[in-house]
Structures are given as structure tokens and as C-alpha cells.
Design a protein around this motif. Sequence first.
Motif, PDB file in Angstrom:
ATOM      1  N   MET A 244      50.266 156.288  76.856  1.00 54.40           N
ATOM      2  CA  MET A 244      49.362 155.059  77.516  1.00 54.40           C
ATOM      3  C   MET A 244      48.129 156.810  78.240  1.00 54.40           C
ATOM      4  SD  MET A 244      50.068 152.550  76.644  1.00 54.40           S
ATOM      5  CE  MET A 244      48.573 151.727  77.161  1.00 54.40           C
ATOM      6  N   GLY A 245      48.586 157.691  78.394  1.00 58.89           N
ATOM      7  CA  GLY A 245      47.966 158.735  79.298  1.00 58.89           C
ATOM      8  C   GLY A 245      48.345 159.634  80.306  1.00 58.89           C
ATOM      9  N   ALA A 288      55.977 146.677  82.983  1.00 61.59           N
ATOM     10  CA  ALA A 288      56.286 147.165  81.473  1.00 61.59           C
ATOM     11  C   ALA A 288      56.301 148.654  81.126  1.00 61.59           C
ATOM     12  CB  ALA A 288      55.356 146.070  80.715  1.00 61.59           C
ATOM     13  N   GLU A 289      55.613 149.446  82.321  1.00 64.66           N
ATOM     14  CA  GLU A 289      55.465 150.825  82.416  1.00 64.66           C
ATOM     15  C   GLU A 289      56.048 151.602  83.447  1.00 64.66           C
ATOM     16  OE1 GLU A 289      50.642 150.846  82.937  1.00 64.66           O
ATOM     17  OE2 GLU A 289      50.281 150.069  81.345  1.00 64.66           O
ATOM     18  N   TYR A 290      56.484 152.745  83.234  1.00 67.05           N
ATOM     19  CA  TYR A 290      57.072 154.300  83.660  1.00 67.05           C
ATOM     20  C   TYR A 290      56.715 155.647  84.068  1.00 67.05           C
ATOM     21  CZ  TYR A 290      60.750 157.465  84.762  1.00 67.05           C
ATOM     22  OH  TYR A 290      61.140 158.356  85.065  1.00 67.05           O
ATOM     23  N   THR A 291      56.633 155.628  84.743  1.00 66.40           N
ATOM     24  CA  THR A 291      55.537 156.711  85.344  1.00 66.40           C
ATOM     25  C   THR A 291      56.691 158.397  84.746  1.00 66.40           C
ATOM     26  OG1 THR A 291      54.010 155.749  86.372  1.00 66.40           O
ATOM     27  CG2 THR A 291      53.866 158.871  86.232  1.00 66.40           C
ATOM     28  N   GLU A 331      47.202 164.257  74.734  1.00 66.69           N
ATOM     29  CA  GLU A 331      47.033 163.803  72.722  1.00 66.69           C
ATOM     30  C   GLU A 331      48.009 162.715  72.549  1.00 66.69           C
ATOM     31  OE1 GLU A 331      47.015 167.924  71.218  1.00 66.69           O
ATOM     32  OE2 GLU A 331      44.897 169.000  71.917  1.00 66.69           O
ATOM     33  N   LEU A 332      48.709 162.409  73.197  1.00 71.86           N
ATOM     34  CA  LEU A 332      49.818 161.737  72.853  1.00 71.86           C
ATOM     35  C   LEU A 332      49.223 159.995  73.239  1.00 71.86           C
ATOM     36  CD1 LEU A 332      52.712 163.917  73.954  1.00 71.86           C
ATOM     37  CD2 LEU A 332      51.592 163.509  71.973  1.00 71.86           C
ATOM     38  N   ALA A 333      48.088 159.869  73.683  1.00 72.12           N
ATOM     39  CA  ALA A 333      47.828 157.888  73.911  1.00 72.12           C
ATOM     40  C   ALA A 333      47.497 156.910  72.456  1.00 72.12           C
ATOM     41  CB  ALA A 333      47.212 158.071  75.169  1.00 72.12           C
TER      42      ALA A 333
END
Length: 464
Positions: A244-245, A288-291, A331-333
Motif C-alpha cells: 500500500m505504501g 487487514a493491514e500490517y506494517t 515504487e511497489l504500491a
Amino acid sequence: MGRRSSNVSQYSMVSIGYLLSLLLHPMPAHLQRSAAAVGESIMWALTALLLLVPSNGQAATLEKPILSLHPPWTTIFKGERVTLRCDGYHPLLLELRPISTLWYLGHLLLPSHKKSIEVQTPGVYRCQTRGAPVSDPIHLSVSNDWLILQVPYAAVFEGEPLVLRCRGWYDKIVYKLHYYHDGQAVRYFHSSANYTVPQARSSDSGRYQCSGTMRIPVESAPMFSSKVAVTVQELFQAPVLRVMGRGEPRGGVVVRCDTRLHPQKRDTPLQFAFYKYSRAVRRFDWGAEYTVPEPEVEELESHWCEVATATRSVRKRSPWLQLPGRGSALELASTTAPVPQAAALAPGNKPLSFRKPPVSRSVPSVTSVPNTTSAGLQFPTGRAPTAGPPACAPRTPLEQSAGALKPDVDLLLREMQLLKGLLSRMVLELKEPQAFPEHRETMETLILRVPVSPGAPETATVES
């Protein structure tokens, strides 16, 4: 009903009443009463219409009514009756008379307008309440066989119990009962009993059948029911792990485990877990998100996620995180890699324990070498080399070391093959000495010649 709709309706009624009072002022009394009645009808009609319009100005849409079957089996014997019930939301419409229910058999409109009806005719049934769409269909079959296999009318989803019922003619007891799935026997009972799959999976879909005997009055030969198709619906899709960024304010990269529930099960709560290789970095939770921490950003492709229901009855894992290239994490979002089908894990099973080869920090990655495959070096499966230095670049230290070791490895392989041949001959001579008469006197002393190095062979004598 929102405050905006109430204000609009009140304003409309007051405005209409004011206009009518201006129009009725010079009219005779009997005309005023008739016009007042008409105006009152118009105001009530407009009020009912405004109640159906939400505050955003779009027409309100009603959900489809729910059609149910009692008993819940889609196949019955000839002469039996079942009850169909139509449950739907009945809003305030323009009509003041009670809202009726419409029933359809195929494309034929049935005369009944009740919420529930009894039927015994085979076919496809639907119902509809005024102002709402038509319900989902129910297929009713009528059989004249001695044995029928009954399946639920409602859709069965992953993780839910699947119940099949093999029933004899007018509830006669069935003996030596077998249930079959796609032609293979899956369960045997001495007498009548239901076959239950406690937590259905997609693999439980297929064609089912049952067989057994009945005493009419003596025990009959084995009878078989007709085959019935059963489809286990997917509760939610296989998840996909996406970037996601950058995370704020502590840094790192935020990844999200995406999936989609079936429309009929959109209220089912799901939990998410995240893994690096086979190690859980965050156990099941509602987020649903993880850093990914900053030190582990370089190993993003070693992460994957898992989605499960709260009871763990259904669990599905994602593929490895797919990245479009070897660029920076910023650059992977926009990752949109295709997702292969993930396998559903049975409850209680641990995540897969295989490991993905990590990228070394001290030795250059194999994928950085452009269009070359040296001996002993292979690109990872499904991964093409990315852009690198020109083709005339000097060989890396890893390639140089591999080229230097190649002669020694070839020599070692030749010596091992020679030793294997000599040992095989020795075993054969010991088992069958008569096959080698020329060596009969020398069996006690064997001379084994094994070259130690390419230039200096050495003789070793082994005495028994």
C-alpha cells in the motif's frame, strides 16, 4: 427517515396548502370542498413518494424477498406436499390496501397472494412482494422411485455443514445404506441415517447418490437413487497480499491482505494473519493491514498472509508477495500481479513450513546478472532477471569461484564412479566365486588401485 426528507416533505405540504388556499378563495363553497379533497389526496401522495426517496435524491431500492422451503428438501415423493414461504420487507407505498405477495411457477402467475403456500407440483418457484425484485428460485423435484436422495434447497458455503438424506418410499427403513460421491463410496450405515459433512469444502462439490435395500415385505435387491448435483459455494476468495505504501510515522512498508466475501455472506467477520517465511509476524486479528518494519523491507517478497473465519472453519492463504521489479519499496504500491488459487487449510493445520530462499546481503543477487546462467546457478522459478550492467561486464567473484571449482568436482565424480565399479565387482566375486575361476586363488588378497590425483596414482593393498 432522515431529517432532510422530513423537512422537504413538510415544506412541500405547506407550499401545496398555501397554493390551494389562494386558488380556492374566490370559488363557491361546494367547489372548494371538492378541490380541498383533491388537494389533500395530492399531498398524501407526494408525502408517500417523498418517503421513498432518500436524502441523496436517488430512488430507494428494495432487497429481494427470501423464499424458503419447509421441510428443506428439494426432492419429494409423488403425492407429498411442501410449504413455500416468502419473507420480504413491506414499505409504505402509494396504495393503502394490504401488500400482497405474487407467486410464480416458471413463467406462470399463481392465483395465491398469501405469504406461504403448499405445493406438490414440480418446477421452479419464485415469489415477489410489491415494489421489490423477484426472489431467488427454488427447484422442486417430484420422484416416483423407491429411493430418493434429498439435499438442502439453500446454498451451502465453505465451513458450513452439508447434510444429505437417503429416504425410502414414504419413510420405509433403508438397510445396507451406502452414500457415493462422484461414483466413490464415502459412507456406510446399517440402516437409515443422514450423511453429514461437518465443515464443507469446495472439494465436497460433485454428484451424490445413495443405495440400499428395503423390506417390502422381504428384503429387496440393492436399489439406487438418482444422482443429485451439490455445489459448495466459496465463502471468500483466496487472499492477495499487496503493498500500500510507506507507513507513517514509524516508517516501514504497509501491506494489505485483500479478499472478497460472497454477496450473500458479506456480513461474515474475517480475521487476518501475516507471515514471513513460515514464522508468524502477526497472529490472527481483525485488521487487514500490517506494517513491515524498516529492517525487513528488503525481504518483502518473503511475506504472505492468511485469512480465516472467527471459528477457523475456513482458512485460506495468499501466495508470496508479488513485486513488479527490484525497485525501491516506494515504487511497489501498484502491484497487480495475477493470483493463483490458494488451497484452503483444514482447521487446526499449521501454515506450510517450506521456506523461500532469502536474498543474501553480502553476495550479489543472482537476478542482478543479466541474461547469464553459469554452472550451478539458476534463476528462481517464474522470475526473469531484471535490468543490470552491460553484457561485457566482468565476471563476478561468485562466477569466478564456481569456474575454479569445476575441474575438481569433475575429477571427484570420475573417481567415485571408478570406486563404485570396483566395489560392485568385489561383491559379485564374493557371492559367486565360481563365475571367476581365474581369481579363485587370489580372493584373499585384493589390490585396489584408486588414483588420488590426476598426475600421481597410488596403489593400496587391502588384505583380509
